[in-house]
Design a protein around this motif. Structure first.
Motif, mmCIF file in Angstrom:
data_model
loop_
_atom_site.group_PDB
_atom_site.id
_atom_site.type_symbol
_atom_site.label_atom_id
_atom_site.label_comp_id
_atom_site.label_asym_id
_atom_site.label_seq_id
_atom_site.Cartn_x
_atom_site.Cartn_y
_atom_site.Cartn_z
ATOM 1 N N LEU A 1 0.804 -1.220 0.000
ATOM 2 C CA LEU A 1 0.000 0.000 0.000
ATOM 3 C C LEU A 1 0.841 1.277 0.000
ATOM 4 N N SER A 2 1.930 1.298 0.745
ATOM 5 C CA SER A 2 2.722 2.529 0.939
ATOM 6 C C SER A 2 3.128 3.201 -0.364
ATOM 7 N N TYR A 3 3.570 2.405 -1.328
ATOM 8 C CA TYR A 3 4.103 2.992 -2.563
ATOM 9 C C TYR A 3 3.015 3.574 -3.464
ATOM 10 N N HIS A 4 1.765 3.454 -3.063
ATOM 11 C CA HIS A 4 0.696 4.163 -3.772
ATOM 12 C C HIS A 4 0.644 5.623 -3.311
ATOM 13 N N PHE A 5 1.278 5.902 -2.160
ATOM 14 C CA PHE A 5 1.227 7.241 -1.578
ATOM 15 C C PHE A 5 2.587 7.922 -1.515
ATOM 16 N N ARG A 6 3.657 7.149 -1.696
ATOM 17 C CA ARG A 6 5.008 7.720 -1.661
ATOM 18 C C ARG A 6 5.911 6.871 -2.535
ATOM 19 N N ASN A 7 7.061 7.432 -2.877
ATOM 20 C CA ASN A 7 8.029 6.699 -3.690
ATOM 21 C C ASN A 7 8.908 5.813 -2.817
ATOM 22 N N PRO A 8 9.428 4.745 -3.395
ATOM 23 C CA PRO A 8 10.378 3.905 -2.655
ATOM 24 C C PRO A 8 11.592 4.736 -2.239
ATOM 25 N N GLU A 9 12.199 4.350 -1.115
ATOM 26 C CA GLU A 9 13.331 5.094 -0.572
ATOM 27 C C GLU A 9 14.584 4.228 -0.520
ATOM 28 N N ARG A 10 15.714 4.881 -0.684
ATOM 29 C CA ARG A 10 17.003 4.197 -0.617
ATOM 30 C C ARG A 10 17.123 3.441 0.710
ATOM 31 N N GLY A 11 17.623 2.231 0.632
ATOM 32 C CA GLY A 11 17.842 1.427 1.824
ATOM 33 C C GLY A 11 16.707 0.471 2.127
ATOM 34 N N GLU A 12 15.543 0.700 1.545
ATOM 35 C CA GLU A 12 14.426 -0.210 1.794
ATOM 36 C C GLU A 12 14.647 -1.529 1.063
ATOM 37 N N ILE A 13 14.142 -2.590 1.653
ATOM 38 C CA ILE A 13 14.149 -3.893 0.998
ATOM 39 C C ILE A 13 12.826 -3.997 0.259
ATOM 40 N N ILE A 14 12.912 -4.220 -1.056
ATOM 41 C CA ILE A 14 11.698 -4.223 -1.871
ATOM 42 C C ILE A 14 11.487 -5.574 -2.553
ATOM 43 N N PHE A 15 10.235 -5.854 -2.816
ATOM 44 C CA PHE A 15 9.841 -7.000 -3.637
ATOM 45 C C PHE A 15 9.386 -6.440 -4.974
ATOM 46 N N PHE A 16 9.795 -7.106 -6.046
ATOM 47 C CA PHE A 16 9.438 -6.627 -7.378
ATOM 48 C C PHE A 16 9.289 -7.800 -8.344
ATOM 49 N N ASN A 17 8.474 -7.571 -9.357
ATOM 50 C CA ASN A 17 8.338 -8.547 -10.427
ATOM 51 C C ASN A 17 9.524 -8.393 -11.360
ATOM 52 N N PRO A 18 9.996 -9.498 -11.926
ATOM 53 C CA PRO A 18 11.199 -9.424 -12.771
ATOM 54 C C PRO A 18 11.020 -8.462 -13.945
ATOM 55 N N PRO A 19 12.035 -7.622 -14.196
ATOM 56 C CA PRO A 19 12.011 -6.788 -15.402
ATOM 57 C C PRO A 19 12.043 -7.686 -16.647
#
Length: 180
Positions: free
Chosen positions: A59-77
């Protein structure tokens, strides 16, 4: 007794409604709010161990951008999809759009400033340099020398980011924020 079949029918209808509502609520939460995930590789050691269980905040990234240092999950490019990577990946976000990221002399530099990285397994034994394109991010595994990440295949488009690792819920002796 003639009332009994109607009560059974009403009970069945109310039960189906309740189950349907619960299912819709679950699917909505899972799709848009949070999702449980587990770590499948050692690319994030020592921070995340294989089989760690994490709650992904979608939910968070719908309201703000990802920040340096965060551990993120992503779908493969796309570049990884062409290599038959289809499952969600987890890495640490290092470079934001427009950042100049360099790996040299065992350190990671962002915009010519060295990052303080207490979480990495060992210093990187490779060199790398790139400027992060607009709407993209650079990610590295904490296990720098044993991680297939942005230094090998490129950037993560913003629309591929699913969410951030918000909470480790297993193993119980390591509960809490996984970013540290």
């Amino acid at each position: 007794m003639s009332n009994s079949p109607n009560k059974i029918k009403e009970f069945g209808i109310e039960s189906a409604k309740s189950i349907g509502f619960a299912l819709l609520l679950f699917l909505g939460l899972h799709t848009y709010v949070a999702e449980a995930r587990y770590v499948k590789s050692g690319s994030m050691l020592p921070t995340l161990e294989i089989q760690d269980r994490l709650m992904v905040d979608k939910l968070s990234y719908h309201f703000r951008n990802p920040e340096r240092g965060e551990i993120i999950f992503f779908n493969p490019p796309e570049v990884l999809e062409k290599q038959n990577f289809h499952e969600m990946l987890v890495k640490r976000l290092i470079g934001l759009p427009g950042d100049k990221v360099e790996v040299k002399d065992g350190l990671v530099y962002v915009n010519d400033r060295p990052l303080v990285e207490k979480y990495i397994a060992e210093i990187p034994r490779y060199e790398f340099s790139a400027v992060v394109p607009p709407n993209s991010y650079l990610v590295l595994g904490d296990n720098r020398n044993d991680s297939y990440d942005s230094h090998a295949w490129g950037f993560v488009p913003r629309d591929r980011i699913v969410g951030r690792a918000a909470f480790r819920y297993y193993p119980f002796n390591r509960l809490g924020d996984p970013s540290h």
